[in-house]
Design an enzyme around this catalytic site. Sequence first.
Site, PDB file in Angstrom:
ATOM      1  N   ARG A  62     -21.834 -32.450  -3.111  1.00  0.00           N
ATOM      2  CA  ARG A  62     -20.726 -31.495  -2.996  1.00  0.00           C
ATOM      3  C   ARG A  62     -20.238 -31.348  -1.544  1.00  0.00           C
ATOM      4  O   ARG A  62     -19.041 -31.371  -1.279  1.00  0.00           O
ATOM      5  CB  ARG A  62     -21.227 -30.153  -3.524  1.00  0.00           C
ATOM      6  CG  ARG A  62     -20.253 -29.009  -3.470  1.00  0.00           C
ATOM      7  CD  ARG A  62     -20.935 -27.765  -4.005  1.00  0.00           C
ATOM      8  NE  ARG A  62     -21.246 -27.932  -5.416  1.00  0.00           N
ATOM      9  CZ  ARG A  62     -20.535 -27.389  -6.404  1.00  0.00           C
ATOM     10  NH1 ARG A  62     -19.509 -26.632  -6.130  1.00  0.00           N
ATOM     11  NH2 ARG A  62     -20.856 -27.596  -7.651  1.00  0.00           N
ATOM     12  N   ARG A 143     -31.774 -27.054 -10.758  1.00  0.00           N
ATOM     13  CA  ARG A 143     -31.116 -28.202 -10.123  1.00  0.00           C
ATOM     14  C   ARG A 143     -31.771 -28.510  -8.789  1.00  0.00           C
ATOM     15  O   ARG A 143     -32.241 -27.598  -8.104  1.00  0.00           O
ATOM     16  CB  ARG A 143     -29.632 -27.906  -9.848  1.00  0.00           C
ATOM     17  CG  ARG A 143     -28.848 -27.430 -11.024  1.00  0.00           C
ATOM     18  CD  ARG A 143     -27.416 -27.105 -10.621  1.00  0.00           C
ATOM     19  NE  ARG A 143     -26.697 -28.283 -10.177  1.00  0.00           N
ATOM     20  CZ  ARG A 143     -25.738 -28.873 -10.888  1.00  0.00           C
ATOM     21  NH1 ARG A 143     -25.398 -28.412 -12.065  1.00  0.00           N
ATOM     22  NH2 ARG A 143     -25.123 -29.928 -10.408  1.00  0.00           N
ATOM     23  N   ALA A 275     -14.503 -28.687 -11.269  1.00  0.00           N
ATOM     24  CA  ALA A 275     -13.802 -29.079 -10.047  1.00  0.00           C
ATOM     25  C   ALA A 275     -12.569 -29.913 -10.387  1.00  0.00           C
ATOM     26  O   ALA A 275     -11.518 -29.774  -9.755  1.00  0.00           O
ATOM     27  CB  ALA A 275     -14.743 -29.857  -9.139  1.00  0.00           C
TER      28      ALA A 275
HETATM   29  C1  FAD Z   1     -24.649 -25.183 -10.055  1.00  0.00           C
HETATM   30  C2  FAD Z   1     -23.258 -25.700 -10.310  1.00  0.00           C
HETATM   31  C3  FAD Z   1     -23.034 -27.055 -10.544  1.00  0.00           C
HETATM   32  C4  FAD Z   1     -21.758 -27.556 -10.820  1.00  0.00           C
HETATM   33  N1  FAD Z   1     -21.565 -28.887 -11.046  1.00  0.00           N
HETATM   34  C5  FAD Z   1     -20.318 -29.360 -11.263  1.00  0.00           C
HETATM   35  C6  FAD Z   1     -20.067 -30.747 -11.445  1.00  0.00           C
HETATM   36  O1  FAD Z   1     -20.975 -31.565 -11.420  1.00  0.00           O
HETATM   37  N2  FAD Z   1     -18.779 -31.144 -11.656  1.00  0.00           N
HETATM   38  C7  FAD Z   1     -17.735 -30.266 -11.666  1.00  0.00           C
HETATM   39  O2  FAD Z   1     -16.574 -30.680 -11.850  1.00  0.00           O
HETATM   40  N3  FAD Z   1     -17.939 -28.952 -11.492  1.00  0.00           N
HETATM   41  C8  FAD Z   1     -19.203 -28.483 -11.293  1.00  0.00           C
HETATM   42  N4  FAD Z   1     -19.411 -27.159 -11.121  1.00  0.00           N
HETATM   43  C9  FAD Z   1     -18.263 -26.268 -11.182  1.00  0.00           C
HETATM   44  C10 FAD Z   1     -17.458 -26.364  -9.879  1.00  0.00           C
HETATM   45  O3  FAD Z   1     -18.322 -26.165  -8.780  1.00  0.00           O
HETATM   46  C11 FAD Z   1     -16.390 -25.306  -9.888  1.00  0.00           C
HETATM   47  O4  FAD Z   1     -15.657 -25.390 -11.097  1.00  0.00           O
HETATM   48  C12 FAD Z   1     -15.427 -25.518  -8.698  1.00  0.00           C
HETATM   49  O5  FAD Z   1     -16.143 -25.428  -7.486  1.00  0.00           O
HETATM   50  C13 FAD Z   1     -14.333 -24.472  -8.733  1.00  0.00           C
HETATM   51  O6  FAD Z   1     -13.591 -24.570  -7.552  1.00  0.00           O
HETATM   52  P1  FAD Z   1     -12.857 -23.303  -6.964  1.00  0.00           P
HETATM   53  O7  FAD Z   1     -12.175 -23.784  -5.737  1.00  0.00           O
HETATM   54  O8  FAD Z   1     -12.054 -22.654  -8.021  1.00  0.00           O
HETATM   55  O9  FAD Z   1     -13.999 -22.251  -6.601  1.00  0.00           O
HETATM   56  P2  FAD Z   1     -15.198 -22.356  -5.566  1.00  0.00           P
HETATM   57  O10 FAD Z   1     -15.570 -23.767  -5.313  1.00  0.00           O
HETATM   58  O11 FAD Z   1     -16.239 -21.410  -6.055  1.00  0.00           O
HETATM   59  O12 FAD Z   1     -14.575 -21.785  -4.214  1.00  0.00           O
HETATM   60  C14 FAD Z   1     -14.212 -20.420  -4.064  1.00  0.00           C
HETATM   61  C15 FAD Z   1     -14.130 -20.137  -2.579  1.00  0.00           C
HETATM   62  O13 FAD Z   1     -13.521 -18.864  -2.366  1.00  0.00           O
HETATM   63  C16 FAD Z   1     -14.221 -18.201  -1.325  1.00  0.00           C
HETATM   64  N5  FAD Z   1     -13.994 -16.745  -1.461  1.00  0.00           N
HETATM   65  C17 FAD Z   1     -14.423 -15.911  -2.445  1.00  0.00           C
HETATM   66  N6  FAD Z   1     -13.996 -14.657  -2.238  1.00  0.00           N
HETATM   67  C18 FAD Z   1     -13.267 -14.692  -1.086  1.00  0.00           C
HETATM   68  C19 FAD Z   1     -12.562 -13.697  -0.333  1.00  0.00           C
HETATM   69  N7  FAD Z   1     -12.485 -12.415  -0.720  1.00  0.00           N
HETATM   70  N8  FAD Z   1     -11.952 -14.089   0.807  1.00  0.00           N
HETATM   71  C20 FAD Z   1     -11.983 -15.377   1.221  1.00  0.00           C
HETATM   72  N9  FAD Z   1     -12.620 -16.365   0.542  1.00  0.00           N
HETATM   73  C21 FAD Z   1     -13.262 -16.017  -0.585  1.00  0.00           C
HETATM   74  C22 FAD Z   1     -15.667 -18.614  -1.538  1.00  0.00           C
HETATM   75  O14 FAD Z   1     -16.410 -18.426  -0.359  1.00  0.00           O
HETATM   76  C23 FAD Z   1     -15.502 -20.090  -1.906  1.00  0.00           C
HETATM   77  O15 FAD Z   1     -15.469 -20.903  -0.761  1.00  0.00           O
HETATM   78  C24 FAD Z   1     -20.676 -26.656 -10.867  1.00  0.00           C
HETATM   79  C25 FAD Z   1     -20.884 -25.290 -10.613  1.00  0.00           C
HETATM   80  C26 FAD Z   1     -22.163 -24.817 -10.354  1.00  0.00           C
HETATM   81  C27 FAD Z   1     -22.351 -23.354 -10.110  1.00  0.00           C
END
Ligand code: FAD
Length: 377
Positions: A62, A143, A275
């Site tokens: 990641r 994990r 993702a």
């Molecule tokens: C253990 C685990 C394994 C996973 N494995 C996979 C995989 O193999 N393949 C896959 O496709 N998906 C996987 N996922 C799912 C994937 O990680 C998420 O669907 C993806 O990261 C979502 O992206 P996002 O940008 O919406 O949110 P996130 O990646 O969660 O990013 C959100 C961001 O917002 C920031 N944030 C939150 N609140 C605030 C605030 N108030 N002010 C400023 N910043 C803030 C956080 O710090 C973070 O950086 C996995 C998830 C988990 C938990």
Amino acid sequence: GDILSLGPNAGRILARWGLHDRLWAVCGHHPGLNLHNHLGELVRFQKSEQPMFGAYSYNGHRAEIHGILFEHALELGVNIRMGEEVAEYWEDDARGASGVTLMGGEELEADVVVAADGVRSFARKFVLNYQDRPKPSGYAVYRAWFDAAEQGVDKDPLTRHMVTDGDVFYGWIGQDVHMLTSSNLGGKTISWVITHKDDTGLLDTSSLPGKMEDVLKIVQGWDPRCAAILSKAPECVDWKLTVHDPLPTWISKSGRIILIGDAAHPFLPTSAQGASQAIEDGVTLAVLLQLAGKQNVPVALQAWEKIRYQRVRDSQVMGESTRDKWHQAKPEDKGEKLDMPRPAWLFAFDAEAHAYEVYDDIREEIEREGYSLPTLA
Ligand SMILES: Cc1cc2nc3c(=O)[nH]c(=O)nc-3n(C[C@H](O)[C@H](O)[C@H](O)COP(=O)(O)OP(=O)(O)OC[C@H]3O[C@@H](n4cnc5c(N)ncnc54)[C@H](O)[C@@H]3O)c2cc1C
């Protein structure tokens, strides 16, 4: 976090941005999934298709994948401010503006605010006045990701093949449990994930350190290769899998703030699409904002919700059905029916081309009939 899998539906976008070579260099390249029953009998080899539907999948660490996307954004001149926390979201319909207030009090104004604040989103409550009530799914995952040489993976005859055979991908399925492990970067690093029943009732607000004795209990009586590779990890994470009801909408009242990614639609990690769908969200939104122009931000967001709502739900549901299929398989079950699904509707999809194709029709429909909240089939 550890491994991140991006399907070809996201891969075709990243390749279009010119990132293929950089991603390929940090990703695993196994020939396919060797799936076993819990006793260690091979029940299916599902060949890896690279490319699939004309695009590559990228499975890597990641942090390394994030790093490549981060560098790319900087190269494009995107202003990224790390370490800032959003304290408030606001919109002003009269002025056609929206913005955020940071923890330190600084206000930032924009034509549109995209709240991508993840599974624990505070924008959900603040922007949509939606109270998310996650429920335990009854499952959790342990994990781990670690260096193969440091942990002596090559010294143990039960695990040596994971470093001597290049990148490999192994799986074991049993009653209510599945375990996947792969070696990456030519056998330099190992990752594993084991999904199992969990009745603690805890939610995914808690990512706890896992206890190795609990992990090993799950595979007691299983193929000894399972315990051999699991026990090599110096530490692991215990992640509770939580179910979230679909949000009724992802758009603010005045149509100038939008939730995308996990903030809008949290994915189970086991779906391996969270993702990819977040990337599809972003790409679709970019096209619609470009087509609609600054004066028509609310229409662009409404069209976006119409395009994304059902598709995201379908890919969420698909992740759950693979888990159920594996957990209910009998030891004698074999063959293609155990395959991880690779449906064309999911993987052959080009979110960018689709947005260009359908925007005019959707905009006309919204202008003609007004906007109504999305519904699921
Ligand atoms: C253990 C685990 C394994 C996973 N494995 C996979 C995989 O193999 N393949 C896959 O496709 N998906 C996987 N996922 C799912 C994937 O990680 C998420 O669907 C993806 O990261 C979502 O992206 P996002 O940008 O919406 O949110 P996130 O990646 O969660 O990013 C959100 C961001 O917002 C920031 N944030 C939150 N609140 C605030 C605030 N108030 N002010 C400023 N910043 C803030 C956080 O710090 C973070 O950086 C996995 C998830 C988990 C938990």
